[in-house]
Structure formats: structure tokens, C-alpha cells
Design an enzyme around this catalytic site. Structure first.
Site, PDB file in Angstrom:
ATOM      1  N   GLU A   1      -9.518  -1.953   5.755  1.00  0.00           N
ATOM      2  CA  GLU A   1     -10.172  -1.624   7.020  1.00  0.00           C
ATOM      3  C   GLU A   1     -11.439  -2.462   7.206  1.00  0.00           C
ATOM      4  O   GLU A   1     -11.933  -3.061   6.244  1.00  0.00           O
ATOM      5  CB  GLU A   1     -10.531  -0.132   7.006  1.00  0.00           C
TER       6      GLU A   1
ATOM      7  N   HIS B   1      -6.912  -5.095  10.584  1.00  0.00           N
ATOM      8  CA  HIS B   1      -6.766  -4.904   9.126  1.00  0.00           C
ATOM      9  C   HIS B   1      -5.418  -5.401   8.614  1.00  0.00           C
ATOM     10  O   HIS B   1      -4.433  -5.430   9.349  1.00  0.00           O
ATOM     11  CB  HIS B   1      -7.022  -3.447   8.713  1.00  0.00           C
TER      12      HIS B   1
ATOM     13  N   ASP C   1      -7.167  -2.947  14.600  1.00  0.00           N
ATOM     14  CA  ASP C   1      -8.555  -3.386  14.348  1.00  0.00           C
ATOM     15  C   ASP C   1      -8.603  -4.627  13.450  1.00  0.00           C
ATOM     16  O   ASP C   1      -9.649  -4.976  12.910  1.00  0.00           O
ATOM     17  CB  ASP C   1      -9.374  -2.246  13.725  1.00  0.00           C
TER      18      ASP C   1
ATOM     19  N   ASP D   1       0.818  -1.215   0.000  1.00  0.00           N
ATOM     20  CA  ASP D   1       0.000   0.000   0.000  1.00  0.00           C
ATOM     21  C   ASP D   1       0.851   1.263   0.000  1.00  0.00           C
ATOM     22  O   ASP D   1       2.069   1.202   0.203  1.00  0.00           O
ATOM     23  CB  ASP D   1      -0.966  -0.007   1.202  1.00  0.00           C
TER      24      ASP D   1
HETATM   25  C1  GLP Z   1      -0.630   0.322   8.592  1.00  0.00           C
HETATM   26  C2  GLP Z   1      -0.176  -0.512   7.395  1.00  0.00           C
HETATM   27  C3  GLP Z   1      -0.291  -2.002   7.702  1.00  0.00           C
HETATM   28  C4  GLP Z   1       0.388  -2.322   9.018  1.00  0.00           C
HETATM   29  C5  GLP Z   1      -0.241  -1.523  10.129  1.00  0.00           C
HETATM   30  C6  GLP Z   1       0.359  -1.816  11.492  1.00  0.00           C
HETATM   31  O1  GLP Z   1      -2.003   0.349   8.692  1.00  0.00           O
HETATM   32  N1  GLP Z   1      -0.925  -0.212   6.218  1.00  0.00           N
HETATM   33  O2  GLP Z   1       0.292  -2.737   6.634  1.00  0.00           O
HETATM   34  O3  GLP Z   1       0.290  -3.704   9.282  1.00  0.00           O
HETATM   35  O4  GLP Z   1      -0.071  -0.140   9.827  1.00  0.00           O
HETATM   36  O5  GLP Z   1       1.500  -1.034  11.727  1.00  0.00           O
HETATM   37  P1  GLP Z   1       2.561  -1.342  12.862  1.00  0.00           P
HETATM   38  O6  GLP Z   1       3.343  -2.521  12.391  1.00  0.00           O
HETATM   39  O7  GLP Z   1       3.406  -0.113  12.941  1.00  0.00           O
HETATM   40  O8  GLP Z   1       1.808  -1.630  14.105  1.00  0.00           O
END
Ligand code: GLP
Length: 261
Positions: free
Chosen positions: A143, A138, A136, A67
Site C-alpha cells: 500500500e 499498489h 491506489d 500475497d
Molecule cells: C488486491 C491484490 C493485488 C491486485 C489488486 C487489484 O489488492 N492484492 O495483487 O492487483 O487487488 O485487483 P483487481 O485485479 O481485482 O482489480
């Protein structure tokens, strides 16, 4: 679905890196699906170490990221392209032209996402997809409420995700509210999926993904339907799983079999 539970995130990341190394040894032209966020950083460090030690090479590999924030230039220090350059690509031998991140500045996002999907297909599909998980539940930016059949597209972030990601920006108002993201359906086409989850703030999401029903309200739960999906958790993230001892025992065997193969 195999759930590997380790004492620390370092141990879990090392084991995940072993699966990456096994793939690269078997298939030097592997196609990798990569994720951003704080979670995969340690895995990327191990991949760089393995590469520097000559254990593996990414010279012939290709990668596609999950993404990108809409509106951020690749040079913006919070763009996912910048994150990947700094945390992985500059430390391994993958040619830059082989790395792909969605263009958050694309004038025509529909054209951008369909070209992205077509390029993945042309490369033969993703062999191994790395994932983190949002608080959440995702995956990528899918989402709650995202169709489990969704494809790469423009998405809107929930207030919770904007809040979670605000820690990386100077001020909360700077966090983009939209992104381009691979869909759940796109991710599910990867031959193998490894999801990393660390810390107590991921425990609820992991519980929903592993022991909840398959639902668009926790898009990581779609991985229950995937034939080769692996969760690598530390104890805090796995703490709410009812059958965690069983999973850990079973996964140890499965991982051993996989690495001995
Ligand atoms: C964002 C990204 C996800 C990632 C999430 C969690 O939403 N798009 O790909 O898994 O953050 O981030 P973190 O690893 O910093 O908790």
C-alpha cells in the site's frame, strides 16, 4: 519499461500469455510469480488453453504467489490459495506441490515469510512475475507508504483497498484488514515483470506508475527502475498517459523482437 496498449483486455491478456508461453518454451523449469484479483483471470484462461492444446507444459514449473489474507484458511472461498486453485492450478499440469501461497493461518508470520523468501531463493529466483495494480497504485498488498525496499511481511490494508475488495465478500465487514505480502524489494528481484491493468478505474494508478515520480506512495512506480518490466493495458487504463501513442508503437516492436527471439 514497455507499455503495451490494446483495444481490449482479451487482446492484452493474449499478448501477456504469449510472453509466458515463450518463457515456458525456453525454460520448462521456470519459476513463476503469480497474482490474484480479477485482472489476471483472462491471462490464466489463455495459459490453461495453451497447456490443454499442448503448446506449453507447466509440469516442471514452480510458482510463488504474491500475497494472502491474514486469518483466511486455504479452503476459504476468498483466500488467494482457493482463487489460484480454481482459476489456474486446476486447469494446468503444474504439480500442486510446486505451487506456493503464503499461509494466512501461520501462527508465526515472521517464520512464514522468511521461509517463503528462502524458498524462492533456493528455487533460483522468480523468472517471470505477474502483477495487477490496485486503484491506489499498489502492487501485491504494498500500500502507499510501503518502502520500495520492503520484503515479504505482515501488512495492513488501506480503507480504499478494503472497499475495492469488498465486492468479493458477502459483506464489507468480512474483508480481512491485514495480509502477508511480498515486498516491493522482493518483487523487484524477478527477472521479468508483467503488470496487467484494465478499465478506467485503473487509469490514475497507471498514470502514476508510468509517468509519475518513483515513490512509495504509488508502489507500482518502482517498476520504472526495473530492467525488464512490461505493462499490458487496455485503452481505458492507458487513457491518462501523455505519451501513450509513443509507448504503444515502441512496445509493439519490443514485443515482436521478444517473441521472434
Ligand atoms: C488486491 C491484490 C493485488 C491486485 C489488486 C487489484 O489488492 N492484492 O495483487 O492487483 O487487488 O485487483 P483487481 O485485479 O481485482 O482489480
Amino acid at each position: 519499461m514497455e507499455i503495451v496498449i490494446c483495444k481490449t483486455k482479451e487482446e492484452a491478456s493474449r499478448k501477456a500469455a504469449d510472453l509466458v508461453a515463450a518463457l515456458m518454451a525456453k525454460k520448462p523449469k521456470a519459476v513463476l510469480g503469480l497474482a490474484t484479483g480479477s485482472t489476471p483471470v483472462q491471462l490464466y484462461k489463455y495459459m490453461a488453453q495453451d497447456c490443454a492444446a499442448g503448446k506449453i507444459s507447466f509440469k516442471q514449473a514452480k510458482s510463488w504467489n504474491l500475497d494472502e489474507y491474514l486469518g483466511l484458511a486455504p479452503t476459504h472461498d476468498q483466500s488467494y490459495r482457493y482463487f489460484m486453485d480454481k482459476n489456474l492450478f486446476e486447469h494446468i499440469d503444474i504439480p500442486r506441490k510446486n505451487t506456493h501461497v503464503l499461509n494466512g493461518l501461520a501462527k508465526d508470520w515472521k517464520k512464514e515469510v522468511s521461509a517463503y523468501e528462502a524458498a524462492i531463493k533456493k528455487a533460483g529466483g522468480i523468472d517471470l512475475q505477474v502483477l495487477g495494480i490496485g486503484s491506489d497504485g499498489h502492487i501485491a498488498f504494498n500500500e502507499p507508504g510501503s518502502s520500495l525496499a520492503s520484503r515479504t511481511r505482515l501488512v495492513s490494508l488501506t480503507p480504499q483497498t478494503v472497499k475495492d475488495n469488498a465486492r468479493f465478500f458477502k459483506k464489507a465487514a468480512d474483508v480481512p484488514k491485514q495480509a502477508l505480502s511480498m515486498g516491493v524489494g522482493t518483487i523487484m528481484e524477478a527477472r521479468r515483470i508483467i503488470l496487467l491493468a484494465f478499465g478506467a478505474n485503473k487509469a490514475e494508478a497507471v498514470k502514476g506508475a508510468v509517468e509519475g515520480g518513483v515513490s512509495q506512495f504509488c508502489t507500482a512506480s518502482a517498476l520504472q527502475m526495473h530492467p525488464d518490466s512490461w505493462f499490458f493495458c487496455d485503452e481505458a487504463a492507458a487513457a491518462k498517459l501523455k505519451l501513450r501513442k509513443y509507448y504503444a508503437w515502441r512496445a509493439e516492436e519490443a514485443l515482436k523482437a521478444e517473441l521472434d527471439a
